[in-house]
Design a protein around this motif. Structure first.
Motif, PDB file in Angstrom:
ATOM      1  N   VAL A   5       0.858  -1.276   0.007  1.00  0.00           N
ATOM      2  CA  VAL A   5       0.042   0.054  -0.027  1.00  0.00           C
ATOM      3  C   VAL A   5       0.847   1.352   0.057  1.00  0.00           C
ATOM      4  CG1 VAL A   5      -1.935  -0.947   0.931  1.00  0.00           C
ATOM      5  CG2 VAL A   5      -0.260  -0.111   2.539  1.00  0.00           C
ATOM      6  N   PHE A  10       0.594   1.255  -6.166  1.00  0.00           N
ATOM      7  CA  PHE A  10      -0.643   0.814  -5.318  1.00  0.00           C
ATOM      8  C   PHE A  10      -1.912   1.343  -5.982  1.00  0.00           C
ATOM      9  CE2 PHE A  10      -4.117   0.809  -2.303  1.00  0.00           C
ATOM     10  CZ  PHE A  10      -4.288  -0.395  -2.038  1.00  0.00           C
ATOM     11  N   ALA A  14      -4.601  -0.891  -7.463  1.00  0.00           N
ATOM     12  CA  ALA A  14      -5.907  -1.062  -6.619  1.00  0.00           C
ATOM     13  C   ALA A  14      -7.127  -0.550  -7.751  1.00  0.00           C
ATOM     14  CB  ALA A  14      -5.885  -0.001  -5.682  1.00  0.00           C
ATOM     15  N   ASP A 100      -9.884   0.009   0.544  1.00  0.00           N
ATOM     16  CA  ASP A 100      -8.362   0.072   0.159  1.00  0.00           C
ATOM     17  C   ASP A 100      -7.263  -0.577   1.039  1.00  0.00           C
ATOM     18  OD1 ASP A 100      -8.511   2.453   1.712  1.00  0.00           O
ATOM     19  OD2 ASP A 100      -7.301   3.534   0.367  1.00  0.00           O
ATOM     20  N   LYS A 101      -7.183   0.131   2.351  1.00  0.00           N
ATOM     21  CA  LYS A 101      -6.447  -0.215   3.044  1.00  0.00           C
ATOM     22  C   LYS A 101      -6.808  -0.641   4.548  1.00  0.00           C
ATOM     23  CE  LYS A 101      -3.219   3.165   0.756  1.00  0.00           C
ATOM     24  NZ  LYS A 101      -2.668   4.514   1.066  1.00  0.00           N
ATOM     25  N   ASP A 160      -5.518  -4.647   0.879  1.00  0.00           N
ATOM     26  CA  ASP A 160      -4.395  -4.295   1.673  1.00  0.00           C
ATOM     27  C   ASP A 160      -3.751  -5.624   1.899  1.00  0.00           C
ATOM     28  OD1 ASP A 160      -2.106  -3.801   3.334  1.00  0.00           O
ATOM     29  OD2 ASP A 160      -3.329  -2.262   4.247  1.00  0.00           O
TER      30      ASP A 160
END
Length: 195
Positions: A5, A10, A14, A100-101, A160
């Motif tokens: 990430v 990324f 992503a 996302d993370k 992630d």
């Protein structure tokens, strides 16, 4: 298979993964981010590539965005932390939550900074004793957007890879309600054939 990430690659990777997932889920998704900047960057890439109505936090009041999401078949809402809790969209209208993370709090936030300092002053490890447990609670709240009733089902996609590549990742897995786990997009495709 996504880069770390913190890697400059990324965001692009992503965005590609999110497009693939949204095509499988036929929209019907929240895409949740840990930062506004990342949300905007990925929204700009994804919104033009998917055939679904896309909504972006900040373009209208929260309640208006939720009403539009509920009223629009196959809609996709891009949002940040304020949509991680207190949002109720039961049924198939919301069948996928993409995160996302891992939702670690920003260490420079004054409240977080003070709590980290307090843990350290008392001799504790701020990362494992405060930051990881708080992030696990936030992930569980994000997961909770998806499962609002006994009959709800869907896919939580976490982009992630730290959740599978670090020792603390198991804490996140353990914090979630019962679920099936996969790292294969084909399994997600099979799931959505029935949802």
């Amino acid at each position: 298979t996504l880069p770390d990430v913190r890697s400059p690659a990324f965001t692009m990777e992503a965005a590609r993964e999110i497009i693939e997932l949204l095509m499988l889920s036929r929209g019907r998704a929240f895409v949740l981010f840990t930062s506004y900047q990342q949300m905007r960057l990925i929204y700009d890439r994804v919104s033009l590539e998917v055939p679904y109505q896309t909504l972006l936090q900040g373009t209208a009041p929260r309640s208006a965005l939720l009403d539009e999401f509920r009223a629009t078949p196959n809609a996709v809402l891009f949002a940040t932390s304020s949509f991680w809790q207190g949002v109720d969209v039961p049924g198939d209208q919301l069948s996928c939550v993409i995160i996302d993370k891992l939702p670690f709090a920003v260490p420079s936030d004054p409240v977080v900074e003070a709590r980290i300092a307090a843990v350290r002053e008392s001799g504790g490890d701020a990362f494992s004793g405060y930051q990881v447990p708080q992030a696990a609670i936030a992930l569980k709240q994000g997961f909770g957007r998806l499962i609002r009733s006994r009959t709800d089902r869907g896919v939580l996609a976490l982009l992630d890879h730290r959740i599978t590549k670090t020792r603390y990742g198991q804490i996140f897995f353990d914090s979630l309600p019962d679920y099936g786990f996969t790292t294969k997009r084909e399994d997600v495709g099979r799931f959505f054939k029935h949802v």
